[in-house]
Write an enzyme that holds these catalytic residues in place. Structure first.
Site, PDB file in Angstrom:
ATOM      1  N   LYS A  80       0.867  -1.187   0.000  1.00  0.00           N
ATOM      2  CA  LYS A  80       0.000   0.000   0.000  1.00  0.00           C
ATOM      3  C   LYS A  80       0.899   1.231   0.000  1.00  0.00           C
ATOM      4  O   LYS A  80       1.983   1.206   0.593  1.00  0.00           O
ATOM      5  CB  LYS A  80      -0.881  -0.048   1.254  1.00  0.00           C
ATOM      6  CG  LYS A  80      -1.927   1.039   1.357  1.00  0.00           C
ATOM      7  CD  LYS A  80      -2.783   0.819   2.613  1.00  0.00           C
ATOM      8  CE  LYS A  80      -3.864   1.848   2.792  1.00  0.00           C
ATOM      9  NZ  LYS A  80      -4.731   1.548   3.958  1.00  0.00           N
ATOM     10  N   SER A 187      -9.479   1.260   3.207  1.00  0.00           N
ATOM     11  CA  SER A 187      -8.749   2.121   2.313  1.00  0.00           C
ATOM     12  C   SER A 187      -7.642   1.395   1.541  1.00  0.00           C
ATOM     13  O   SER A 187      -7.021   1.991   0.656  1.00  0.00           O
ATOM     14  CB  SER A 187      -8.103   3.275   3.100  1.00  0.00           C
ATOM     15  OG  SER A 187      -7.219   2.765   4.089  1.00  0.00           O
ATOM     16  N   SER A 211      -9.402  -1.073   7.458  1.00  0.00           N
ATOM     17  CA  SER A 211      -8.954  -0.852   6.079  1.00  0.00           C
ATOM     18  C   SER A 211      -8.285  -2.023   5.385  1.00  0.00           C
ATOM     19  O   SER A 211      -8.070  -1.965   4.172  1.00  0.00           O
ATOM     20  CB  SER A 211      -8.013   0.343   6.015  1.00  0.00           C
ATOM     21  OG  SER A 211      -8.772   1.501   5.936  1.00  0.00           O
TER      22      SER A 211
HETATM   23  N1  GLN Z   1     -12.628   3.957   7.435  1.00  0.00           N
HETATM   24  C1  GLN Z   1     -11.821   4.284   8.568  1.00  0.00           C
HETATM   25  C2  GLN Z   1     -11.328   5.698   8.472  1.00  0.00           C
HETATM   26  O1  GLN Z   1     -11.613   6.333   7.494  1.00  0.00           O
HETATM   27  C3  GLN Z   1     -10.712   3.293   8.749  1.00  0.00           C
HETATM   28  C4  GLN Z   1      -9.532   3.579   7.945  1.00  0.00           C
HETATM   29  C5  GLN Z   1      -8.394   2.616   8.151  1.00  0.00           C
HETATM   30  O2  GLN Z   1      -8.531   1.534   8.713  1.00  0.00           O
HETATM   31  N2  GLN Z   1      -7.243   3.049   7.710  1.00  0.00           N
HETATM   32  O3  GLN Z   1     -10.691   6.176   9.361  1.00  0.00           O
END
Ligand code: GLN
Length: 522
Positions: A80, A187, A211
């Site tokens: 990532k 994400s 994510s």
């Molecule tokens: N959707 C969550 C956020 O926007 C989790 C993101 C993540 O796990 N990096 O913070």
């Protein structure tokens, strides 16, 4: 010569590599082909084609000479774009870091490279890992490979047979247009897609509130969030330091444990990693779950959860019971506060972490230098999207002296209560908790964008965030295809450092399901 396919697991690939029936160079060209052929899905921000080819040649020499570094030698992987990779751009999907070339590798990246893994490139993500869809990247959204218009067969691993009848073609979905595609989840959506289509055979994501598990669930692969502190965060560009964990995305549970064993362990460069030596996970070929206590927390039934997801949850609970597990309903009463608690804690840590991007020391620098203040403002306005700016503003508000107790302190107390829910359940002898991952199968982008994406994004994390609050390990694994032919996955959570139990139960389930993997014809 063995022919690589997108549906193959690391174990299958590794044995061909080690036996010499497949070379890393052949495998790497296969992955480069997959990357190019699935470009429309936008999984990669940076492709390291030349570097990968060079590394593959070195790996071939090692394997030929009998000096292989192990099962990951010659294996294509991806990271990532929030993991620092020496000399390779690490943008976090943001304008702020669009020209950032780190001078060092993240510890987890280095560990995989030390094993001989080949980096294929850096994958797309929501800007700074804020989101649940991989729709908020300056490089554009990532699309799910499922029902994407790509031609693929479904590979049924357990039955060891192809089902040619399941060829998906664009024409089959007459209502399907290029504008209407399904989200990959986020994400870490780029990493999930890259693994699902065979552009690499494992990838790293990050998991702050789900994510890794969320995109894995949406793309029909396995997503592991290890216990907080088991894997080093050194070189992972922070979102929320107290919740962030490097995540592992693979096609099978066995593959996830293989990577976990390589990546886990204390890192002197990350003081939050645990000192105790890591005991490698070893899952038997025929795992046994008799006597395992599985809990289903009633509070995880959440408004908006689709009947197909609830049904899948029940089916897997029944399957476990028939296999000799003890399945009980439990209550985890503070689950419902997780989203609000997370929003406060997330924003507070973001406000503090992101202060470094001031246009002077780090990242993008605006040209407006009429005063220090206007330089900061212009830099942040140009460098961050609305989601990031909104969280910085909210965090600074929560941290104001007059609000600190009311928001930040209170959220910390609620976090403790959520964590205590887990402790309470595990103290009663529960070994694993079984829940859904997402509330529905993947929504089409058109629908996702209709809703306020910030609100939608946080609701999506309803089932995944609590594990980050408590620091416990969790794994999402695909179970079946929905009526729309999109993956539905479930999640298991276990006490801290009980990855062995977690992955054993997950593998047991995986062996009994016939979830099809994508076998791309590109
Ligand atoms: N959707 C969550 C956020 O926007 C989790 C993101 C993540 O796990 N990096 O913070």
């Amino acid at each position: 010569m063995a022919i690589p396919r997108s549906c193959m697991s690391i174990r299958e690939i590794a044995s061909s590599l080690q036996n010499g029936v497949l070379s890393s160079s052949e495998l790497t060209s296969f992955c480069i082909h997959q990357i190019k052929a699935t470009k429309s899905l936008n999984a990669f921000i940076t492709v390291a084609e030349k570097e990968a080819e060079d590394l593959a040649i070195q790996s071939d020499v090692r394997i030929k000479n009998g000096s292989t570094r192990g099962l990951l030698d010659g294996l294509p992987v991806a990271f990532k774009d929030n993991f620092n990779t020496k000399g390779t751009r690490t943008s976090c999907g943001s304008q702020m870091l669009a020209n950032y070339y780190p001078p060092y590798n993240a510890t987890v990246v280095q560990k995989l490279l030390n094993e001989g893994a080949i980096m294929m490139g850096k994958t797309n993500m929501d800007e700074f890992a804020m989101g649940s869809g991989t729709v908020d990247s300056i490089y554009g959204p990532t699309k799910s490979p499922w029902r994407s218009g790509l031609r693929y067969k479904l590979w049924h691993r357990n039955k060891h047979r192809h089902q040619a009848s399941s060829i998906m073609e664009k024409e089959q979905f007459s209502t399907f247009t290029d504008k209407d595609w399904f989200i990959a989840g986020g994400s870490s959506g780029g990493s999930a897609v890259a693994v699902a289509v065979g552009s690499c055979f494992a990838a790293l994501g990050s998991d702050t509130g789900g994510s890794t598990r969320n995109p894995a669930a949406r793309c029909g692969i396995v997503g592991l969030k290890p216990t907080y502190g088991l894997l080093s965060r050194y070189g992972l560009i922070p979102l929320v330091n107290s919740l962030d964990v490097p995540g592992i995305l693979t096609k099978t549970v066995d593959d996830a444990s293989l990577l976990l064993n390589v990546l886990a362990g204390h890192d002197p460069k990350d003081s939050t990693t645990v000192l105790d030596p890591f005991c490698p996970v070893k899952i038997s070929e025929e795992p046994n779950i008799s006597g395992v206590h599985v809990a289903m927390p009633e509070e995880y039934y959440c408004p908006g959860m689709s009947s197909e997801v609830v049904e899948t949850w029940k089916e897997i609970a029944d399957l476990l019971e028939r296999g000799g597990a003890k399945v009980t309903n439990v209550s985890m009463p503070h689950t419902q506060y997780s989203i609000s608690c997370y929003s406060v804690l997330n924003c507070c840590e973001v406000a503090s972490n992101f202060a470094r991007y001031d246009g002077i020391e780090y990242g993008h620098r605006a040209t407006n230098e009429s005063s220090t203040e206007s330089l900061y403002a212009a830099t942040r306005h140009e460098g961050f999207n609305e989601v990031v700016r909104g969280r910085i503003l909210a965090g600074n508000y929560f941290l104001l002296k007059r609000n600190y107790d009311k928001y930040f302190q209170k959220a910390l107390k609620v976090r403790r209560l959520i964590s205590n829910d887990f402790l309470g359940v595990f103290e009663k002898g529960v070994n694993v908790i079984l829940t859904p991952v997402t509330l529905t199968d993947s929504p089409p982008y058109s629908l996702w964008k209709l809703k306020d994406s910030r609100q939608q994004s946080s609701i999506e994390d309803y089932c995944t965030q609590p594990a980050n609050m408590a620091g416990v390990p969790a794994v999402s694994f695909p179970c079946k295809l929905s009526s729309q032919q999109l993956p539905i996955s479930l999640q298991l959570m276990a006490p801290c450092f009980h990855e062995q139990t977690l992955l054993t139960v997950a593998k047991w389930i995986e062996q009994r399901l016939d979830f099809p993997l994508l076998d791309l014809e590109v």
